[in-house]
Design an enzyme around this catalytic site. Structure first.
Site, mmCIF file in Angstrom:
data_model
loop_
_atom_site.group_PDB
_atom_site.id
_atom_site.type_symbol
_atom_site.label_atom_id
_atom_site.label_comp_id
_atom_site.label_asym_id
_atom_site.label_seq_id
_atom_site.Cartn_x
_atom_site.Cartn_y
_atom_site.Cartn_z
ATOM 1 C CG HIS A 22 100.555 21.315 -27.463
ATOM 2 N ND1 HIS A 22 101.687 20.842 -28.079
ATOM 3 C CD2 HIS A 22 100.741 21.108 -26.139
ATOM 4 C CE1 HIS A 22 102.506 20.360 -27.162
ATOM 5 N NE2 HIS A 22 101.956 20.507 -25.984
ATOM 6 C CB VAL A 80 98.930 28.638 -34.326
ATOM 7 C CG1 VAL A 80 98.686 27.423 -35.201
ATOM 8 C CG2 VAL A 80 98.394 29.895 -34.986
ATOM 9 C CB CYS A 81 101.920 26.017 -30.904
ATOM 10 S SG CYS A 81 102.698 24.428 -30.672
ATOM 11 C CB SER A 82 97.975 26.938 -27.237
ATOM 12 O OG SER A 82 99.124 27.469 -26.635
#
EC number: 1.11.1.25
Lengths: 255, 255
Positions: free
Chosen positions: B92, B87-89
């Site tokens: 990001h 999710v963070c990628s």
């Protein structure tokens, strides 16, 4: 550079399956061949089923042992140098996907696509190709499966690193019945006719692909001739592009 | 397992840029630090600009020397463990993409996303994120760039193999002015506040993100406090999820 690194030799041999004598490409140098047990050829090796990262987390990053994939099943498996590589990869997958019902009707339990990629990249690619429902995608993130089978090749000059040859196999209860290994990746404009199709075990009745031009039909005729002679012929020799070759090969596979 | 392999320590230090004293995360063990020249830290290393396979062929599989990327330019570069991971990628990249005009307005020539992936996978991911116009994506297919900078980590337990830490840097004419290296990948639910934002060099005026709930505003207040104290605080400590953290960090970066 690319040509030099890809110089490996293949040879043809014929195998008898279901009373039919059939052509199959094999490799003198492979650690596996027709007759090998794919599970014992790659002991303690697992593959990683394609999934999203979130699914990876909830699966606790589990892998699938080869025995779970091949034991007591009829499996068509094909490998290629990488997700998101090449026209041929894009053509290759749909030619299986679009014919999945015919594979199933012939008793094939699973059609698997595998590549030296992580399972999240494989999932992203499978989703892009809209192929997840038909084909099971597996990653071989550290290449251990392909190394065990001696199917790796250095594709650093194509910015890929150590990947696999383009290959396909038909495996019954772990036993390799057909093994096709491409001598030269199709991305380099030469594609072996034996790759992509699972012609041998699905029969050899010929059927033209709908919508072929006259020129393509003529190419297909030459292609059939080569198969009759059990010759291993590069697409380039026939004047075929790799995607035409792939489409024709699968046409043979399902006919 | 994942937690054990990710235990590495970071430390905070402050740097002075443009007359402002600012907090920046650095690593005692990295081969690069604030002040290093990124080009000489990775001699003879190139990156591979994201492209389709066909573009790869027509480019003759060319790579881009670091000097072409960094020389005489102001570059924000961020790295992450893998395309199609987390999710963070996914959060990001958009947090940079959606603010690209503000970066440009502040004189940043390039915002670059890099990962230990091949350039075709990077391209597939960039296309999926609709981010190719704003951000330049580069692959580091053999990991040589990240190895040179001592930014690699073994993520085999997450089915990834050797990849990079999540990191970001601001680089002027090859000189590293800010370097943030995440101690624990956000995928493992702890995300350092210093990552993702380029707060230090873009100023520190605070602005609330539109649409934050009261609870999120309170979290943001704590977040700002931590920055004031130049503390390195994990999102988990603040009760933030990694995507909230990323969004808040970039809010600071552009304010």
């Amino acid at each position: 550079m690319a040509a030099a690194m890809l110089k490996r030799s293949s040879m043809m041999k014929s195998v008898v399956i279901g009373g039919l004598r059939m052509a199959a490409a094999s490799r003198a140098y492979a650690s596996v061949a027709v007759g090998s047990d794919i599970i014992s050829a790659a002991p303690n090796v697992s593959l990683q089923k394609a999934r999203t990262w979130d699914e990876g987390l909830s699966s606790k990053f589990s892998s699938t042992p080869l025995t779970d994939i091949f034991k007591a099943k009829k499996v068509v498996i094909f490998g290629l140098p990488g997700a998101f590589t090449g026209v041929c990869s894009s053509q290759h997958v749909p030619s299986y996907k679009n014919n999945i019902d015919k594979f199933k009707a012939r008793g094939i339990d699973l059609v698997i696509c595998v590549s030296v990629n992580d399972p999240y990249v494989m999932n992203g690619w499978a989703e892009k190709l809209l192929a997840k429902d038909a084909i099971e995608f597996y990653g071989d993130f550290d290449g251990s499966f392909h190394k065990s089978l001696d199917l790796t090749t250095n594709l650093s000059s194509a910015l890929l690193g150590t990947r696999s040859h383009r290959w396909s196999a038909y495996v019954e209860d772990g036993k390799i019945k057909i093994l096709n290994v491409e001598k030269v990746p199709s991305e380099f404009k030469a594609h072996l006719i034996s790759i992509g199709g699972a012609k041998s075990f699905l029969g050899r009745k010929k059927r033209l692909i709908n919508g072929l031009t006259d020129k393509q039909k003529e190419l297909q005729r030459k292609f059939f001739e080569a198969i009759e002679k059990q010759e291993l012929v590069e697409c380039g020799t026939l004047g075929l592009k790799s995607n035409q070759c792939s489409a024709i090969a699968i046409s043979i596979a399902i006919s």
